[in-house]
Design an enzyme around this catalytic site. Structure first.
Site, PDB file in Angstrom:
ATOM      1  N   GLU A  49      33.271  25.015  54.846  1.00  0.00           N
ATOM      2  CA  GLU A  49      32.281  25.645  55.721  1.00  0.00           C
ATOM      3  C   GLU A  49      32.048  24.840  56.994  1.00  0.00           C
ATOM      4  O   GLU A  49      31.947  25.388  58.075  1.00  0.00           O
ATOM      5  CB  GLU A  49      30.957  25.859  54.970  1.00  0.00           C
ATOM      6  CG  GLU A  49      30.976  27.087  54.090  1.00  0.00           C
ATOM      7  CD  GLU A  49      31.409  28.347  54.835  1.00  0.00           C
ATOM      8  OE1 GLU A  49      31.081  28.496  56.021  1.00  0.00           O
ATOM      9  OE2 GLU A  49      32.108  29.172  54.228  1.00  0.00           O
TER      10      GLU A  49
ATOM     11  N   TYR B  89      22.808  28.480  58.887  1.00  0.00           N
ATOM     12  CA  TYR B  89      24.111  29.067  58.569  1.00  0.00           C
ATOM     13  C   TYR B  89      24.749  28.356  57.370  1.00  0.00           C
ATOM     14  O   TYR B  89      25.174  28.992  56.396  1.00  0.00           O
ATOM     15  CB  TYR B  89      25.073  29.029  59.776  1.00  0.00           C
ATOM     16  CG  TYR B  89      26.474  29.380  59.321  1.00  0.00           C
ATOM     17  CD1 TYR B  89      26.837  30.721  59.154  1.00  0.00           C
ATOM     18  CD2 TYR B  89      27.384  28.393  58.955  1.00  0.00           C
ATOM     19  CE1 TYR B  89      28.085  31.055  58.642  1.00  0.00           C
ATOM     20  CE2 TYR B  89      28.631  28.724  58.445  1.00  0.00           C
ATOM     21  CZ  TYR B  89      28.979  30.055  58.294  1.00  0.00           C
ATOM     22  OH  TYR B  89      30.190  30.384  57.778  1.00  0.00           O
TER      23      TYR B  89
ATOM     24  N   ASP C 160      27.026  34.280  61.581  1.00  0.00           N
ATOM     25  CA  ASP C 160      27.846  33.489  62.508  1.00  0.00           C
ATOM     26  C   ASP C 160      28.395  34.449  63.565  1.00  0.00           C
ATOM     27  O   ASP C 160      27.984  35.609  63.644  1.00  0.00           O
ATOM     28  CB  ASP C 160      28.968  32.753  61.743  1.00  0.00           C
ATOM     29  CG  ASP C 160      30.052  33.698  61.242  1.00  0.00           C
ATOM     30  OD1 ASP C 160      29.840  34.935  61.270  1.00  0.00           O
ATOM     31  OD2 ASP C 160      31.116  33.208  60.834  1.00  0.00           O
TER      32      ASP C 160
ATOM     33  N   CYS D 137      37.500  43.654  62.936  1.00  0.00           N
ATOM     34  CA  CYS D 137      36.555  43.860  64.044  1.00  0.00           C
ATOM     35  C   CYS D 137      36.729  42.700  65.031  1.00  0.00           C
ATOM     36  O   CYS D 137      35.845  41.875  65.237  1.00  0.00           O
ATOM     37  CB  CYS D 137      35.129  43.924  63.494  1.00  0.00           C
ATOM     38  SG  CYS D 137      33.954  44.577  64.695  1.00  0.00           S
TER      39      CYS D 137
ATOM     40  N   CYS E 259      29.752  53.503  61.928  1.00  0.00           N
ATOM     41  CA  CYS E 259      29.657  52.532  63.034  1.00  0.00           C
ATOM     42  C   CYS E 259      29.282  53.232  64.343  1.00  0.00           C
ATOM     43  O   CYS E 259      30.060  54.027  64.880  1.00  0.00           O
ATOM     44  CB  CYS E 259      30.984  51.789  63.186  1.00  0.00           C
ATOM     45  SG  CYS E 259      30.945  50.591  64.535  1.00  0.00           S
TER      46      CYS E 259
HETATM   47  S1  SF4 Z   1      34.522  50.586  63.359  1.00  0.00           S
HETATM   48 FE1  SF4 Z   1      32.840  49.297  64.084  1.00  0.00          FE
HETATM   49  S2  SF4 Z   1      32.751  47.605  62.636  1.00  0.00           S
HETATM   50 FE2  SF4 Z   1      34.725  48.606  62.348  1.00  0.00          FE
HETATM   51  S3  SF4 Z   1      36.186  47.506  63.666  1.00  0.00           S
HETATM   52 FE3  SF4 Z   1      35.375  49.218  64.858  1.00  0.00          FE
HETATM   53  S4  SF4 Z   1      33.649  48.374  65.941  1.00  0.00           S
HETATM   54 FE4  SF4 Z   1      34.090  46.956  64.284  1.00  0.00          FE
END
Ligand code: SF4
Length: 339
Positions: A44, A126, A144, A198, A214
């Site tokens: 970590e 964290y 993070d 992401c 999302c």
């Molecule tokens: S759908 Fe949303 S959480 Fe998934 S990769 Fe795309 S932006 Fe990121």
């Protein structure tokens, strides 16, 4: 602008999709094959601000050199800094060393609650959440850079993430998202999603398990929003002082950046005569873009003598931990010598 916060039902759906994805997509990383709280703490600390591929070899070497809290606690600081050389942000190595001393003194085990973890040196929110959840299954949500990216996109949250208020809000969202029955996998899953799907640039929304829920997926790269810190240019001149095949090097004293590492000295016109320019090295540190001019130099009077200065051959330099730009310079000197 923010889309509305998910209801518990929506969080649950997101959690379930994420957990299923993580089981099939998680990378086989060395620290995922252990339950040892010490090894988890080492990983970590190393992973903060450093990428997985860089950390893997350091992690293996570290556990060989310092296999337990006690072994690390008893190691001299110079050995600890040397083992960390190249990972950067050396404060983490000192924190880990201080932590090992505190744990060894308290009987060799980490406390198994958040308060106890937070009371130890070098453990902030964290690290307490990461170690607590992964090593002990405590229901603590990590926050993070990867988690902040996922959450701000998921909610299309355009508040500036460098503001403490935004961090507090994101921590609340991370807490609401947390799978309290399996905080270890959940935390690792969000971080894994941020690190592999992401992504900061070109996120792979088409294969993302959270895509259906999302709010930011159509303009993902607009998030997170962070106020830019202007880069300042800085110039410095470093001196190469030779004595036969040896070079004058000094240990950086406490209270200065790179404390405990070795470096070539700054050129000092009061004490040194300047010769020709040998090289120009550019590097970045915190908010500075530094241009380092490297010059030949000679002492005007006697060379200083102390425990913190040495004349080293290029071979001996390998035994000392050098600050990254100075390591680059040391390598250039050894190549020049060989060539
Ligand atoms: S759908 Fe949303 S959480 Fe998934 S990769 Fe795309 S932006 Fe990121």
């Amino acid at each position: 602008m923010t889309s509305s916060t998910p209801t518990e039902k929506q969080w649950k759906k997101l959690r379930t999709s994420l957990a299923a994805w993580y089981q099939s997509a998680k990378r086989d990383l060395p620290w995922r094959r252990t339950n040892d709280p010490y090894a988890i703490a080492v990983s970590e600390l190393m992973l903060q601000q450093t990428q997985v591929v860089t950390v893997i070899p350091y992690y293996g070497r570290w556990l060989k050199a310092f296999p337990t809290w006690r072994a690390l606690a008893e190691a001299p600081e110079s050995a600890v800094i040397k083992a960390w050389e190249g990972l950067g942000y050396y404060r983490r190595a000192r924190n880990l060393h201080a932590l090992a001393k505190a744990v060894a003194e308290a009987g060799g085990e980490l406390p198994r609650n958040e308060e106890g973890l937070r009371s130890l040196p070098g453990i902030g929110p964290y690290t307490a959440a990461a170690i607590g959840s992964i090593a002990f299954g405590l229901p603590l949500a990590v926050l993070d850079g990867n988690v902040m990216r996922v959450l701000t996109r998921l909610l299309a949250l355009s508040d500036d993430i460098s503001r403490p208020q935004t961090r507090a809000k994101l921590q609340e969202l991370a807490d609401a998202f947390l799978d309290r029955k399996n905080p270890s996998d959940h935390n690792q899953a969000v971080m894994e999603l941020g690190a592999t799907v992401c992504l900061p640039r070109n996120p792979m929304c088409l294969i993302c398990p959270l895509s259906a829920g999302c709010a930011g997926r159509d303009h993902a790269e607009d998030f997170p929003v962070k106020a830019r810190v202007a880069t300042e240019k800085r110039k410095e001149t470093v001196a190469i002082l030779r004595h036969g095949n040896r070079f004058y090097c000094e240990e950086v004293p406490e209270g200065k950046p790179w404390h405990g590492l070795w470096r070539f000295p700054d050129f000092d016109p009061e004490r040194m005569k300047r010769g020709e320019t040998l090289a120009t090295i550019r590097y970045g540190i915190t908010k500075y873009a530094v241009t380092m001019e490297v010059v030949e130099a000679k002492w005007k009077g006697r060379s200083p003598v102390s425990m913190a200065v040495r004349y080293l051959t290029t071979e001996e330099m390998a035994e000392f931990a050098f600050a990254a730009p100075h390591r680059k310079l040391a390598k250039a000197l050894s190549i020049k010598k060989a060539g």
